[in-house]
Design an enzyme around this catalytic site. Structure first.
Site, PDB file in Angstrom:
ATOM      1  N   CYS A 218      42.008  29.208  34.189  1.00 50.52           N
ATOM      2  CA  CYS A 218      43.029  30.198  33.824  1.00 50.52           C
ATOM      3  C   CYS A 218      43.887  30.664  34.995  1.00 50.52           C
ATOM      4  O   CYS A 218      44.699  31.565  34.839  1.00 50.52           O
ATOM      5  CB  CYS A 218      42.364  31.391  33.145  1.00 50.52           C
ATOM      6  SG  CYS A 218      41.434  32.426  34.291  1.00 50.52           S
ATOM      7  N   CYS A 237      35.129  33.602  38.007  1.00 53.00           N
ATOM      8  CA  CYS A 237      36.473  33.984  37.593  1.00 53.00           C
ATOM      9  C   CYS A 237      36.376  35.284  36.799  1.00 53.00           C
ATOM     10  O   CYS A 237      35.673  35.341  35.784  1.00 53.00           O
ATOM     11  CB  CYS A 237      37.104  32.899  36.738  1.00 53.00           C
ATOM     12  SG  CYS A 237      38.638  33.451  35.977  1.00 53.00           S
ATOM     13  N   CYS A 240      38.196  34.628  32.895  1.00 50.63           N
ATOM     14  CA  CYS A 240      37.643  33.814  31.819  1.00 50.63           C
ATOM     15  C   CYS A 240      36.137  33.631  31.926  1.00 50.63           C
ATOM     16  O   CYS A 240      35.505  33.094  31.025  1.00 50.63           O
ATOM     17  CB  CYS A 240      38.340  32.458  31.753  1.00 50.63           C
ATOM     18  SG  CYS A 240      37.863  31.339  33.077  1.00 50.63           S
ATOM     19  N   ASP A 369      36.820  -5.053  69.828  1.00 50.53           N
ATOM     20  CA  ASP A 369      37.764  -4.928  68.717  1.00 50.53           C
ATOM     21  C   ASP A 369      37.823  -3.467  68.279  1.00 50.53           C
ATOM     22  O   ASP A 369      36.859  -2.927  67.755  1.00 50.53           O
ATOM     23  CB  ASP A 369      37.272  -5.809  67.561  1.00 50.53           C
ATOM     24  CG  ASP A 369      38.154  -5.668  66.325  1.00 50.53           C
ATOM     25  OD1 ASP A 369      39.202  -4.990  66.412  1.00 50.53           O
ATOM     26  OD2 ASP A 369      37.783  -6.227  65.282  1.00 50.53           O
TER      27      ASP A 369
HETATM   28 ZN   LIG Z   1      39.311  31.702  34.785  1.00 48.24          ZN
END
Ligand SMILES: [Zn+2]
Length: 465
Positions: A218, A237, A240, A369
Site C-alpha cells: 500500500c 506496515c 495494511c 590472467d
Molecule cells: Zn501496507
C-alpha cells in the site's frame, strides 16, 4: 520419430558444447557462456531437458548468492549428495546450460544427482519454470545505486512471476526483508522463513532510504521495531498490516562478533544450535541462516547443520590490522572472486567512512590472467560509495582495476591512481580521518611488497591477526 529427433538434437547440442568447453580450456579461457550459447542455439529447449536430469536448487537475490550457495553445498555434502554447481559469474541461461552439460557424460547421462544453481535475479523469471527447482532460496533485494527508482520492484516482481510458475518448490525466504518476504505471501508453496531475532543486533536510528522503505502492498512507510542492516529488520506496515512473518529459523543470539566472524545461536521450532561462523559481517549471519533453513528442508539433524556451518571455511584472505597513530590500517589479501566478494560484503558492514585501496598484480603467484576481476561483484561498492572517502588503484594492473571500478559505477573523479606503494600508503593514510580505517586490498605479491614497506616505515614485526 519426433522424440528420436529431439534426442538427436539434444545429443548434438551436448557434444558441441562439450567440444567448446574443451577448446576453451585448451586456451585457458574461463569462458563459461559460449558452450551454453551454442547448445541453446542448436536446441533451444535444452535447458528444460537438462533440468529433468537433476534435482535442482536455485539461489537468487541481490547479495550473498555465492556465499549462501557455498554453505548450501556443504549442507548437501553432509547428506552425501553428489552436486554440480555453477560459478558465480555463470548465472544466466547460457552459463547454467554450460554447467549442466559439463555434468553429463559424453552419452548424455548425468554424473551428479543434484544441481545447485546460483541464478541472476533478472533471469529468474524465465529460468525457474524451465529448471523446475525443488527448492528456491532468495537471499534479499537491495537497490543498486545504478538502478532507477522502481527497478527494485521490477526485480522483485520478476522473481515473483518465476515463483508463481513453480508452486511445488519449497521457498526459503528472508523474513527481515519486506521485499523478499512478500514472495511467500499468498503463494501456495511451502515457505521457510529465516531472520534475525528482535533487537539481536540493533542499529539505532538507522534511516532507511530506498524504495524498500515503503509498503509493497500500500506504499505507506514501514515502522520498524528493530533494524539489522539496510532495510532489513522487524518491519510492519501501519496501514495494511503487512509485517515481517514469523521465522522457522532465527538468529536468537550473537554471543560474539568481530571483524573475522561470529558465534551465534540459531533456533526455531525444529532447531537449536550454537555455532561459530568463520565468516565476517552481519550479511553472512543471514547467509548462514539461509543455509541452516536449507539444511532443515533437506532433513539434516541439528548436529549435521551445525557441522556444515562451523566447518565452513570462508574464502576470505588473511586480514592484518595495524594501528598508525589514531588511525587503523587494514590489509586484506584478495586472490579470487569468491574471497574478494566476501571482503566487499565485509566492507559493506563498516559503519564509519574509510579509504579503500586496491593493489592488483598479475605475477605468477597472483595469477597472470586478471580477467577474474570481472567476476567480482564490485557493483556492491555503489551501496557504500558514500562511506568510501576515495578509491585508490595500485599495482601492476592499476589501470585495469580503474576500468573495472568505472564499469561498476564509481565516478572516475573519485578514483586515484598511485603506483608507488610508499606514496599510496602515505596518501591513503592522509585521507583517513581520526578513528577511521584505511583498507588496502592487495593480491598476493602486492601484499608482500606493501608489507615490506609497512615493516620498514612503522617498524613492525609480523602482524598476522
Ligand atoms: Zn501496507
Amino acid at each position: 520419430m519426433k522424440q528420436r529427433f529431439k534426442l538427436l538434437r539434444f545429443w548434438a547440442a551436448v557434444i558441441t558444447a562439450k567440444c567448446a568447453i574443451v577448446i576453451l580450456r585448451l586456451f585457458k579461457s574461463g569462458g563459461t557462456s559460449l558452450p551454453g550459447k551454442l547448445a541453446l542455439k542448436l536446441y533451444p529447449q535444452i535447458l528444460d531437458h537438462l533440468a529433468g536430469l537433476f534435482r535442482v536448487t536455485m539461489i537468487t537475490g541481490t547479495n550473498g548468492k555465492t556465499t549462501t550457495s557455498r554453505i548450501v553445498l556443504s549442507m548437501m555434502e553432509q547428506k552425501g549428495l553428489k552436486v554440480i554447481t555453477n560459478k558465480s559469474g555463470a548465472n544466466l541461461s547460457s552459463g547454467i546450460t554450460t554447467t549442466l552439460i559439463s555434468a553429463l557424460t559424453l552419452g548424455g547421462r548425468p554424473r551428479f544427482s543434484h544441481a545447485l544453481l546460483e541464478t541472476d535475479e533478472a533471469a529468474f523469471r524465465t529460468l525457474a519454470p524451465r529448471l523446475k527447482p525443488e527448492t528456491v532460496i532468495v537471499t534479499n533485494f537491495f537497490r543498486d545505486q545504478l538502478d532507477r527508482y522502481g527497478e527494485l520492484h521490477t526485480t522483485v516482481n520478476n522473481v515473483r512471476e518465476g515463483i508463481s510458475r513453480i508452486p511445488d518448490a519449497v521457498l526459503i525466504l528472508n523474513a527481515d526483508d519486506s521485499l523478499c518476504a512478500s514472495l511467500g505471501r499468498n503463494a501456495p508453496n511451502k515457505v521457510i522463513y529465516f531472520g534475525m531475532g528482535e533487537g539481536i543486533y540493533p542499529e539505532s536510528g538507522a534511516s532507511i532510504n530506498s524504495d524498500a522503505a515503503f509498503c509493497i502492498q500500500c506504499k505507506s512507510r514501514y515502522e520498524y521495531s528493530s533494524v539489522t542492516f539496510g532495510h532489513l529488520g522487524h518491519f510492519r506496515c501501519p496501514s495494511c498490516g503487512y509485517e515481517r512473518p514469523h521465522t522457522h529459523v532465527e538468529c536468537s543470539g550473537i554471543l560474539f562478533y568481530d571483524s573475522l566472524g561470529s558465534h551465534v545461536e540459531i533456533s526455531g521450532p525444529d532447531l537449536r544450535i550454537s555455532v561459530k561462523l568463520a565468516l565476517p559481517g552481519l550479511y553472512n549471519i543471514y547467509n548462514a541462516l539461509a543455509g541452516a533453513s536449507f539444511g532443515l528442508a533437506l532433513g539434516l539433524d541439528e548436529k549435521a547443520i551445525a557441522a556444515a556451518l562451523s566447518g565452513f571455511e570462508c574464502g576470505f584472505g588473511r586480514m592484518e590490522t595495524i594501528a598508525i597513530q589514531d588511525k587503523e590500517l587494514k590489509m586484506i589479501l584478495v586472490k579470487n572472486p569468491t574471497g574478494f566478494n566476501q571482503v566487499l560484503r565485509y566492507l559493506l558492514t563498516q559503519e564509519k567512512p574509510f579509504v579503500l585501496a586496491f593493489a592488483i598484480n598479475d605475477r605468477l603467484a597472483d595469477g597472470t590472467d586478471i580477467s577474474w576481476l570481472w567476476d567480482v561483484d564490485f557493483e556492491v561498492l555503489a551501496l557504500m560509495a558514500e562511506r568510501v572517502r576515495n578509491f585508490y588503484v595500485s599495482g601492476i594492473r592499476a589501470e585495469d582495476m580503474a576500468v573495472r571500478l568505472k564499469y561498476a559505477g564509481i565516478s572516475t573523479d573519485r578514483i586515484r591512481m598511485e603506483k608507488d606503494y610508499r606514496q599510496l600508503i602515505t596518501r591513503a593514510l592522509q585521507e583517513t580521518g581520526a578513528g577511521e580505517t584505511c583498507c588496502i586490498l592487495p593480491t598476493y605479491t602486492a601484499m608482500l611488497d606493501i608489507r615490506r614497506i609497512l615493516k620498514k616505515q612503522f617498524g613492525l614485526k609480523e602482524f598476522w591477526k
